[in-house]
Design an enzyme around this catalytic site. Structure first.
Site, PDB file in Angstrom:
ATOM      1  N   HIS A 109       0.920  -1.259  -0.027  1.00  0.00           N
ATOM      2  CA  HIS A 109      -0.038   0.063   0.208  1.00  0.00           C
ATOM      3  C   HIS A 109       0.915   1.365   0.313  1.00  0.00           C
ATOM      4  O   HIS A 109       1.922   1.310   0.825  1.00  0.00           O
ATOM      5  CB  HIS A 109      -0.836  -0.129   1.205  1.00  0.00           C
ATOM      6  CG  HIS A 109      -1.674   1.228   1.192  1.00  0.00           C
ATOM      7  ND1 HIS A 109      -2.976   1.203   0.484  1.00  0.00           N
ATOM      8  CD2 HIS A 109      -1.724   2.552   1.932  1.00  0.00           C
ATOM      9  CE1 HIS A 109      -3.551   2.525   0.688  1.00  0.00           C
ATOM     10  NE2 HIS A 109      -2.662   3.202   1.651  1.00  0.00           N
ATOM     11  N   ASP A 188     -15.071   2.860   7.469  1.00  0.00           N
ATOM     12  CA  ASP A 188     -13.856   3.591   7.165  1.00  0.00           C
ATOM     13  C   ASP A 188     -14.644   4.331   5.850  1.00  0.00           C
ATOM     14  O   ASP A 188     -14.272   5.763   5.599  1.00  0.00           O
ATOM     15  CB  ASP A 188     -12.730   2.805   6.967  1.00  0.00           C
ATOM     16  CG  ASP A 188     -11.900   3.789   6.125  1.00  0.00           C
ATOM     17  OD1 ASP A 188     -11.272   4.764   6.780  1.00  0.00           O
ATOM     18  OD2 ASP A 188     -11.562   3.697   4.864  1.00  0.00           O
ATOM     19  N   ARG A 195     -14.210  13.011   6.679  1.00  0.00           N
ATOM     20  CA  ARG A 195     -12.967  13.484   6.854  1.00  0.00           C
ATOM     21  C   ARG A 195     -12.730  14.547   5.943  1.00  0.00           C
ATOM     22  O   ARG A 195     -12.137  15.616   6.103  1.00  0.00           O
ATOM     23  CB  ARG A 195     -12.002  12.454   7.207  1.00  0.00           C
ATOM     24  CG  ARG A 195     -12.006  12.021   8.775  1.00  0.00           C
ATOM     25  CD  ARG A 195     -11.344  10.665   8.673  1.00  0.00           C
ATOM     26  NE  ARG A 195      -9.803  10.903   8.557  1.00  0.00           N
ATOM     27  CZ  ARG A 195      -8.979  10.154   7.841  1.00  0.00           C
ATOM     28  NH1 ARG A 195      -9.333   9.021   7.396  1.00  0.00           N
ATOM     29  NH2 ARG A 195      -7.809  10.495   7.840  1.00  0.00           N
ATOM     30  N   SER A 210      -7.413   3.768   9.176  1.00  0.00           N
ATOM     31  CA  SER A 210      -8.333   4.059   7.878  1.00  0.00           C
ATOM     32  C   SER A 210      -7.592   2.921   6.827  1.00  0.00           C
ATOM     33  O   SER A 210      -8.320   1.974   6.221  1.00  0.00           O
ATOM     34  CB  SER A 210      -8.229   5.344   7.176  1.00  0.00           C
ATOM     35  OG  SER A 210      -8.547   5.296   5.986  1.00  0.00           O
ATOM     36  N   LYS A 214      -8.675  -1.510   6.035  1.00  0.00           N
ATOM     37  CA  LYS A 214      -9.032  -2.174   4.765  1.00  0.00           C
ATOM     38  C   LYS A 214      -8.033  -3.173   4.315  1.00  0.00           C
ATOM     39  O   LYS A 214      -8.377  -4.154   4.039  1.00  0.00           O
ATOM     40  CB  LYS A 214      -8.896  -0.887   3.583  1.00  0.00           C
ATOM     41  CG  LYS A 214     -10.268  -0.029   3.633  1.00  0.00           C
ATOM     42  CD  LYS A 214     -10.214   1.096   2.718  1.00  0.00           C
ATOM     43  CE  LYS A 214      -9.146   2.336   3.295  1.00  0.00           C
ATOM     44  NZ  LYS A 214      -9.234   3.628   2.954  1.00  0.00           N
TER      45      LYS A 214
HETATM   46  N1  URA Z   1      -5.690   6.930   2.357  1.00  0.00           N
HETATM   47  C1  URA Z   1      -6.737   6.229   2.977  1.00  0.00           C
HETATM   48  O1  URA Z   1      -7.409   4.941   2.967  1.00  0.00           O
HETATM   49  N2  URA Z   1      -7.259   6.669   4.175  1.00  0.00           N
HETATM   50  C2  URA Z   1      -6.787   7.971   4.738  1.00  0.00           C
HETATM   51  O2  URA Z   1      -6.885   8.224   5.858  1.00  0.00           O
HETATM   52  C3  URA Z   1      -5.857   8.340   3.880  1.00  0.00           C
HETATM   53  C4  URA Z   1      -5.162   7.895   2.858  1.00  0.00           C
END
Ligand code: URA
Length: 452
Positions: A109, A188, A195, A210, A214
């Site tokens: 990621h 999320d 947000r 966050s 995932k």
């Molecule tokens: N990417 C995400 O999935 N969440 C965040 O809060 C920031 C970047």
């Protein structure tokens, strides 16, 4: 339990209890806590932070808000009956070229940057080395590009797959890049959208929970995080990037996912392109054994970490790039997701060349400014529902350390809508510096730190 006492506690810098965290995430997911209450809590978290225990519980609650996939288990269970799995290699570019036993799962990621197309060559490269790579990716928002937007410039390619289709692509190609399903960490999805419009994105506890909710829900066995630092990244300082990386590595470890982070530079764009089809073209150069040195270096560094985390440290990713096996995996993955790997990529209807105002050596090229220019040309979106232009973006002809001649091309801007050129070039007016010939330009390593 009620929302107001939880908001008050965090407003007064008190740690939230486990039951408070479980309750508020569940109640928000189901709509009994209102957006304005969650906004107030997110702002209190941004201002007062969270302890390691709170972040871990918050992440667990967001994972529990939806389904948790077991990709390894599903692949192992389905191996015998899958129609694509074969014991012998098939022709490149066709399903069926993958061995019958799925390799260990590993994922990467990135926290997002400009010209960051690394997922495109990386996922098939790591698959070609024997791992299974389930890469659930996102779309671009703001100045950073999104992997799904890039791949959608390939005619026919589909980002939205059912869980069964995703497993089929993994079995046949060893890797898949697709959109996360709606069932994954729905808390999320709601909270991130909130947000985004309440100035509460830039909170390390909220970003870490966050991303990791995932990734953990996706069910990968190991994870490598590319935490970007610099002008084109969320984290502008090494200290903040280190804190984010350490927090995410801790969360992965707490949840049984072997997790490693690399802090990598993002003050200069990666490679020579920023824009969807432009970045696919550059990724194909890397898969063909060429491509810009920084993209190759970072792709190989991340591949080695992923293979190591998956227990395949003996594999040689440089060989898989050179011998064409990574390209074969790419072709299988694109075909298995409906794309035509041989179709010509879209090209822009209009181009504008930015020329060097002086002869000399480029000493700085700002990633954020280039990202904004690509976005303004149509490569990115301002709102989630906006379309993107496949061919729009910025092509760089020089990077820091390169010599340029007055009047020679420095960048080519691409778009289908030429009225965007003025707005895009405005973003680039102070985006680079050119010093007299002979000026030394220090070369910073692309990988700054490793956190495990
Ligand atoms: N990417 C995400 O999935 N969440 C965040 O809060 C920031 C970047």
């Amino acid at each position: 339990m009620d929302a107001i006492s939880i908001i008050r506690a965090k407003r007064d810098a008190q740690p939230l209890t486990d039951p408070q965290i479980d309750w508020i995430i569940d109640a928000y997911t189901h709509g009994t806590v209102a957006d304005e209450q969650m906004s107030a809590l997110a702002m209190a978290i941004l201002l007062n932070g969270m302890t390691r225990r709170e972040i871990s519980r918050w992440t667990a609650a967001m994972i529990a808000s939806g389904e948790r996939l077991d990709i390894t288990g599903a692949l192992a269970a389905g191996t015998a009956q899958t129609p694509h799995a074969t014991a012998t290699p098939g022709a490149p570019g066709t399903p069926g070229a993958r061995g019958a036993t799925p390799g260990p799962t590993t994922d990467k990621h990135s926290t997002g940057g400009v010209g960051d197309k690394i997922t495109l060559p990386l996922a098939p490269l790591v698959a070609a080395c024997g791992a299974t790579v389930p890469q659930l990716s996102g779309r671009g928002l703001g100045h950073t590009g999104g992997t799904l937007d890039k791949l959608e410039s390939i005619p026919g390619w589909r980002a939205r797959l059912s869980n069964a289709e995703m497993l089929d692509v993994l079995r046949s190609a060893g890797c898949v890049v697709c959109a996360a399903g709606d069932g994954l960490a729905p808390a999320d999805r709601k909270l991130y959208a909130l947000r985004d419009v309440t100035g509460t994105v830039e909170s390390i506890p909220l970003i870490a929970s966050s991303i990791m909710s995932k990734k953990i829900a996706e069910g990968t066995g190991s994870l490598v995080l590319d935490v970007k630092v610099g002008t084109g990244a969320f984290m502008k300082t090494v200290e903040d990037a280190r804190e984010l990386a350490t927090t995410m590595v801790g969360l992965g470890t707490d949840h049984g996912v072997r997790t490693v982070a690399l802090l990598t530079g993002m003050s200069t764009p990666l490679g020579l392109t920023a824009g969807n089809a432009l970045e696919v073209r550059e990724s194909l150069e890397v898969l063909a054994g060429g491509g810009p040195a920084d993209v190759v270096e970072l792709t190989l560094a991340l591949a080695r970490e992923m293979l190591d985390a998956a227990g395949l440290a003996d594999a040689d990713p440089a060989k898989a790039l050179a011998d064409g096996s990574a390209m074969d995996a790419w072709r299988r993955m694109i075909s298995a997701q409906g794309g035509d790997p041989d179709a010509p990529l879209p090209t822009s209807r209009h181009q504008h060349i930015v020329t060097a105002p002086a002869t000399g050596v480029v000493t700085r090229l700002d990633a954020y400014d280039v990202g904004v220019a690509a976005w303004r040309l149509g490569a990115g979106r301002a709102r989630k529902e906006d379309p993107v232009q496949a061919a729009a973006g910025v092509e760089l002809h020089a990077k820091p350390g390169d010599e340029v001649t007055k009047g020679a091309p420095l960048m080519t801007l691409h778009t289908d809508t030429p009225d965007r050129f003025d707005y895009a070039t405005e973003a680039l007016t102070t985006s680079y510096d050119i010093a007299p010939l002979g000026t030394e330009v220090p070369v910073a390593p692309i990988v700054r730190e490793r956190i495990a």
